[in-house]
Design an enzyme around this catalytic site. Structure first.
Site, PDB file in Angstrom:
ATOM      1  N   HIS A 207     -20.165  -8.062 -13.809  1.00  0.00           N
ATOM      2  CA  HIS A 207     -21.362  -8.381 -14.576  1.00  0.00           C
ATOM      3  C   HIS A 207     -22.265  -9.319 -13.793  1.00  0.00           C
ATOM      4  CE1 HIS A 207     -18.245 -11.336 -15.598  1.00  0.00           C
ATOM      5  NE2 HIS A 207     -19.229 -12.212 -15.663  1.00  0.00           N
ATOM      6  N   GLY A 208     -23.535  -9.271 -14.165  1.00  0.00           N
ATOM      7  CA  GLY A 208     -24.522 -10.131 -13.525  1.00  0.00           C
ATOM      8  C   GLY A 208     -25.825 -10.095 -14.291  1.00  0.00           C
TER       9      GLY A 208
END
Length: 168
Positions: free
Chosen positions: A80-81
């Site tokens: 995730h980011g």
């Protein structure tokens, strides 16, 4: 069920993640040699589906992995980011044809990957999405259904909360 909330159902959890994922962002039976090639693939899908820069997505996800693996056990990873250029949290789901090493906390290889891409300013929404998806993917029965789904449409039906009998 509104806004993709989880609900307890007989025989395990079900979910409506349609606010996070579309059928076009799901891949089944994908081959990836290693974690880096998987993250490159996620970058490519993010570029195709959401208009993000593939290299930026890959680089951001790789930086996050260097902080600690997002492989949280049971064959699951949740890279995730946060990214400029999107206005809501979106997901990409990949079921690998063969598990890969992801340096997961339980040292088991990963074959189910749910990547979350969030806007830069999405503080609480990002964390809530991570919590929703991880709670669902921790359910052993649900993971088995995902692994047994025969197509992208069946995977989407499961992630959308359709009964597994209807998703075959």
């Amino acid at each position: 069920m509104s806004q993709g909330k989880l609900s307890a159902m007989a025989g395990g959890l079900t979910a409506d993640l349609t606010d996070l994922i579309a059928p076009e962002a799901i891949r089944a039976g994908v081959a990836a040699a290693n974690r880096k090639s998987l993250l490159l693939m996620i970058g490519t899908i993010a570029a195709e589906q959401f208009g993000l820069d593939a290299r930026e997505v890959t680089d951001t996800l790789m930086k996050r992995e260097r902080l600690g693996s997002t492989g949280f056990g049971g064959g699951i990873a949740m890279p995730h980011g946060r990214f400029a250029g999107i206005d809501r949290v979106v997901g990409i789901f990949i079921r690998l044809d063969a598990p890969i090493d992801f340096e997961a906390v339980d040292d088991l290889p990963v074959d189910l990957v749910f990547a979350l891409l969030s806007p830069v300013t999405s503080g609480a929404a990002h964390l809530k999405a991570l919590a929703r998806v991880s709670r669902l993917l921790r359910d052993r029965d649900f993971r088995a259904k995902l692994r047994g789904a025969g197509s992208r449409d069946a995977l989407y039906a499961l992630l959308a909360g359709v009964d597994a009998r209807d998703a075959a």
